[in-house]
Design an enzyme around this catalytic site. Structure first.
Site, mmCIF file in Angstrom:
data_model
loop_
_atom_site.group_PDB
_atom_site.id
_atom_site.type_symbol
_atom_site.label_atom_id
_atom_site.label_comp_id
_atom_site.label_asym_id
_atom_site.label_seq_id
_atom_site.Cartn_x
_atom_site.Cartn_y
_atom_site.Cartn_z
ATOM 1 N N ASN A 97 11.303 -11.902 -13.356
ATOM 2 C CA ASN A 97 10.472 -11.669 -14.551
ATOM 3 C C ASN A 97 10.664 -10.270 -15.132
ATOM 4 O O ASN A 97 9.726 -9.509 -15.323
ATOM 5 C CB ASN A 97 8.994 -11.935 -14.258
ATOM 6 C CG ASN A 97 8.435 -11.029 -13.182
ATOM 7 O OD1 ASN A 97 9.181 -10.448 -12.399
ATOM 8 N ND2 ASN A 97 7.126 -10.901 -13.143
ATOM 9 N N ASP B 143 5.719 -9.032 -2.434
ATOM 10 C CA ASP B 143 5.273 -9.119 -3.835
ATOM 11 C C ASP B 143 5.004 -7.703 -4.382
ATOM 12 O O ASP B 143 4.061 -7.485 -5.151
ATOM 13 C CB ASP B 143 4.037 -10.003 -3.982
ATOM 14 C CG ASP B 143 3.807 -10.440 -5.442
ATOM 15 O OD1 ASP B 143 4.643 -10.107 -6.303
ATOM 16 O OD2 ASP B 143 2.784 -11.094 -5.701
ATOM 17 N N GLY C 163 -1.067 -6.993 -9.736
ATOM 18 C CA GLY C 163 0.013 -6.637 -8.827
ATOM 19 C C GLY C 163 -0.218 -5.299 -8.164
ATOM 20 O O GLY C 163 -0.928 -4.446 -8.700
ATOM 21 N N HIS D 44 3.717 -16.261 -1.974
ATOM 22 C CA HIS D 44 2.397 -15.655 -1.756
ATOM 23 C C HIS D 44 1.226 -16.630 -1.566
ATOM 24 O O HIS D 44 0.296 -16.668 -2.369
ATOM 25 C CB HIS D 44 2.061 -14.653 -2.853
ATOM 26 C CG HIS D 44 2.394 -15.090 -4.264
ATOM 27 N ND1 HIS D 44 1.998 -16.287 -4.791
ATOM 28 C CD2 HIS D 44 3.086 -14.450 -5.243
ATOM 29 C CE1 HIS D 44 2.438 -16.369 -6.052
ATOM 30 N NE2 HIS D 44 3.101 -15.269 -6.329
ATOM 31 N N HIS E 1 10.498 -11.225 -1.918
ATOM 32 C CA HIS E 1 9.687 -11.183 -3.128
ATOM 33 C C HIS E 1 9.388 -9.739 -3.531
ATOM 34 O O HIS E 1 8.426 -9.134 -3.076
ATOM 35 C CB HIS E 1 8.382 -11.941 -2.856
ATOM 36 C CG HIS E 1 7.608 -12.285 -4.081
ATOM 37 N ND1 HIS E 1 6.930 -13.476 -4.210
ATOM 38 C CD2 HIS E 1 7.390 -11.613 -5.239
ATOM 39 C CE1 HIS E 1 6.322 -13.509 -5.388
ATOM 40 N NE2 HIS E 1 6.584 -12.389 -6.031
ATOM 41 N N ASP F 64 8.453 -16.787 -10.811
ATOM 42 C CA ASP F 64 7.302 -16.072 -10.265
ATOM 43 C C ASP F 64 6.547 -15.247 -11.311
ATOM 44 O O ASP F 64 7.150 -14.582 -12.151
ATOM 45 C CB ASP F 64 7.724 -15.124 -9.147
ATOM 46 C CG ASP F 64 6.529 -14.355 -8.623
ATOM 47 O OD1 ASP F 64 5.604 -14.983 -8.109
ATOM 48 O OD2 ASP F 64 6.514 -13.120 -8.778
ATOM 49 N N LEU G 90 11.369 -5.259 -9.110
ATOM 50 C CA LEU G 90 12.011 -3.953 -9.294
ATOM 51 C C LEU G 90 11.942 -3.480 -10.733
ATOM 52 O O LEU G 90 12.314 -2.350 -11.043
ATOM 53 C CB LEU G 90 13.467 -4.002 -8.809
ATOM 54 C CG LEU G 90 13.634 -4.246 -7.307
ATOM 55 C CD1 LEU G 90 15.109 -4.314 -6.928
ATOM 56 C CD2 LEU G 90 12.936 -3.161 -6.495
#
Lengths: 429, 306
Positions: A90, A303, A322, A230, A56, A150, A59
């Site tokens: 995403n 993540d 995030g 997660h 997860h 995600d 980038l």
């Protein structure tokens, strides 16, 4: 291709041994090996683990190259001891076609620091309306096996059921971002004592647990594999434990930050601590650690979510959720799992390499450190300690929740198929 | 006193009492004077940075600063800083570069004043942030109660209404507790936050059971749009169960007062005849707001010029 002789490394934390890497593979493991022409690496006191695999990672390329690129994220990954990372879908455009996943895969090959494995979107544009061309992504050069929207939950139960069923044809798995959207409208942080005090809209644990409960039942009903992204609550761990006991083919991951940090971090309103799912309570942290230790949670996944300064240096409610994770993941696991006695180094290898590779059906990674196996490995110094300086990170972004925190362990070297991507703690390209 | 006033918890009992006493002194000093002005903050600059419409609070702070002879700059930015195109941080640094000594901020995002305080050297006063706090409202409420009832210790206060979304309630719970009052929060369960159990207050769903026992009833504004999100079925049902009308007012003790931070929804949470009754302190609260805000600015800025 040069060969490397690693002297005196403790494989999985066991007794010191020498490892000879040649032609991309582990040629030999034993005592007092010698090899002419091989570069010798003194690994006294270092632990050797199979190269870490992240299920997860964000980038950000294509679309937000100001926050991260495949190359900068790959470098961060290598410095964190990873040899493979799964790049979430995403992006902009969304990785929902063979074209986009192949682009990301190629960028990863060009960077050459880790194997970048694209995750395909489950639904077109992450909109949760109809399935993306999952088969085309599976058949592409990127060989996609993990599918995820995600950031957004596949909340429509009928669509989720179809996705779970459909990917069985190519042994894929749906990785669900478990968040019932109607229960998290405007949510900013974990709903509890602290959200009540801080006046931030709460994200109830039940919004995650309800989706996990639904999805394990769906997965069982259609005989499909399910992976839960997660996991953040004690209740989710209980549901997963129950599902596994019933024989449901479910796997789950936990992030380093959910193993360490709690909603207390929100008290200064610093958006670096805003993340989705949110940081939870001490009780949740304890349950997650024990769930990871007993195998209810299969994997640690970062993540890793880079964000540009302007997306974090603003009001909490407007900040993007995030946090960075790749470069500190192993340190956090050492801190929260190894030094607490919950997991030994073999366990770390299992949760950070073996099982994530198996979940993703990723060949060549998560293999035992044994002669004939691909030379994907990491050497770490467990005795080192250092204070995290966001400015010194390889990621293009600076949103590390660990700034100023002293953490144990240091990744000294990472090898990808026998080639050092990191030596003496420095990226090699 | 701390350098900033970001939340009611920034004030311990000594500081909170100092603010109230200072407000009383200022009020006494100005009473009967033709020129309602003190020279205390001459040469200092106070910026009112308002990201939300609030005529009442902005004017109150503006008057407070002007009566202390400070230079006042009003900066209104509707909506978020993001939609305006300049970040909150950039705006704050700009204002500081222009020489502001204090920034009074009203913002729709909880925590914005805390962030501001980490970016600027001057004092920051929270004039209401999202659903978090509104500490000067709590100070003026405490001041009003003390003036009417002569004390705060042991005073029983009912706070009624949309506690979940209320920054006034959050600040009042903390400050009144600090000052020794006993607070009971009354609302339908949907309008009480999960986690309210950790607050230093009692909780009830039954207004009629609580009213006879209290010295102060503080009604909170309830926005009608909450019913579209199913916090309650209808305005009529809300008003029937949690509104303060003449019938309910009649069960209050002789000395009991009725408060409202404004703006009121007459006929919703409070009946017109209640709002206009002798028990009502609603207009008085507005006047006290200026004195209390003068006290806050005086205490935060009254020292040596920075």
């Amino acid at each position: 291709m040069s060969s490397y002789l690693i002297k005196g490394a403790r494989v999985l934390g066991g007794d010191p041994a020498d490892l000879l890497l040649r032609d991309g593979r582990i040629a030999a493991i034993g005592e007092s090996l010698s090899a002419t022409g091989a570069e010798v690496l003194d690994a006294t006191g270092l632990i050797a683990l199979p190269g870490l695999v992240d299920l997860h990672t964000h980038l950000r390329e294509p679309g937000r190259e100001d926050a991260e690129t495949v190359e900068t994220g790959s470098r961060a990954a290598a410095l964190g001891g990873f040899t493979a990372v799964h790049a979430m879908a995403n992006t902009d455009p969304v990785a929902d076609t063979a074209g986009v996943v192949e682009q990301v895969w190629r960028l990863g090959q060009e960077a050459g620091l880790v194997d970048v494995v694209p995750v395909g979107a489950v639904t077109v544009g992450l909109r949760g309306e109809r399935l993306a061309e999952l088969g085309a992504m599976a058949d592409s050069a990127a060989r996609v096996r993990v599918f995820s929207d995600d950031g957004i939950c596949v909340s429509d139960p009928a669509l989720m059921r179809r996705a779970l069923e459909y990917v069985k044809a190519f042994d894929g798995v749906v990785a669900q971002h478990a968040e019932e959207p109607r229960l998290t409208v405007g949510a900013q942080m974990h709903e509890g004592d602290r959200s009540a005090k801080l006046g931030l809209t709460g994200w109830p644990a039940a919004a995650e647990e309800a989706i996990i409960a639904r999805d394990v039942l769906l997965a069982q009903h259609v005989g499909a594999r399910l992976h839960v992204c997660h996991v953040s609550t004690a209740g989710s761990v209980e549901i997963l434990r129950w599902a596994k006991a019933r024989g449901v083919d479910v796997t789950a991951e936990v992030t380093p930050h959910h193993l360490l940090l709690t909603d207390a971090c929100a008290e200064g309103y610093d958006p670096v601590f805003k993340v989705n799912p949110p940081l939870r309570t001490d009780g949740d942290v304890t349950a997650l650690r024990h769930g990871l230790a007993d195998g209810t949670i299969d994997a640690v996944a970062t993540d890793h979510a880079p964000h540009a300064v302007e997306d974090k240096e603003c009001e909490w409610a407007q900040a993007r959720p995030g946090m960075l994770g790749l470069e500190q993941a192993l340190a956090i696991v050492q801190d929260t799992m190894v030094e607490t006695g919950l997991l030994d180094w073999a366990g770390v290898a299992d949760r950070m390499s073996v099982r994530p590779a198996a979940i993703a059906r990723l060949a060549g990674h998560g293999r035992p450190l044994a002669p004939g196996e691909p030379a994907n490995l990491v050497l770490l110094d467990p005795a080192a300690r250092s204070v995290v300086d966001p400015a010194a990170l390889a990621s293009r972004s600076r949103n590390s929740p660990y700034a100023g925190r002293e953490l144990p362990g240091r990744v000294v070297a990472t090898f990808l198929r026998g080639v050092p991507t990191v030596l003496d703690g420095k990226a090699q390209r | 006193m701390k350098r900033h006033l970001l939340e009611a918890g920034d004030l311990d009992r000594v500081d909170a009492t100092l603010v109230l006493d200072t407000a009383a002194q200022i009020e006494a000093a100005l009473t009967g004077r033709e020129v309602k002005k003190l020279p205390t903050l001459r040469g200092r600059t106070v910026v009112n940075l308002f990201y939300e419409d609030s005529t009442r609070t902005r004017i109150s702070f503006e008057l407070a600063a002007k009566r202390l002879s400070a230079d006042v700059i009003n900066f209104s930015a509707k909506g978020s800083s993001v939609s305006k195109g300049e970040s909150l941080k950039d705006t704050a640094l700009t204002l500081e570069a222009m020489g502001s000594d204090a920034i009074v901020i009203r913002h729709g995002a909880s925590g914005a004043p805390h962030q501001l305080a980490s970016w600027v050297r001057g004092s920051v006063v929270n004039a209401g942030d999202g659903t978090h706090e509104h500490p000067t409202q709590a100070l003026l409420d405490a001041y009003t109660i003390r003036r009417r009832l002569g004390r705060l210790e042991g005073v029983r206060v009912a706070i009624v209404g949309d506690v979940l979304h209320s920054r006034v309630a959050r600040s009042n719970v903390v400050l009144l507790h600090t000052l020794g009052a006993e607070v009971t929060l009354i609302a339908p369960p949907t309008l009480l936050p999960v986690g309210i159990g950790s607050w230093p207050a009692e909780v009830s769903y039954d207004l009629d059971a609580v009213l006879p026992k209290v010295d102060v009833v503080m009604m909170l504004r309830v926005q009608a749009e909450r019913m579209t999100a199913s916090f309650f079925p209808s305005a009529r049902e809300y008003s029937r169960r949690y509104g303060l009308d003449a019938r309910r007012m009649a069960v209050l003790g002789d000395e009991a007062i009725v408060m409202h931070p404004g703006p009121m929804n007459r006929g919703m949470e409070i009946a017109a005849d209640v709002a206009d009754s002798v028990r009502s302190t609603i207009v008085e609260q507005v006047g006290n707001g200026v004195s209390v805000r003068m006290a806050v600015l005086y205490l935060l800025l009254g020292g040596a010029p920075s």
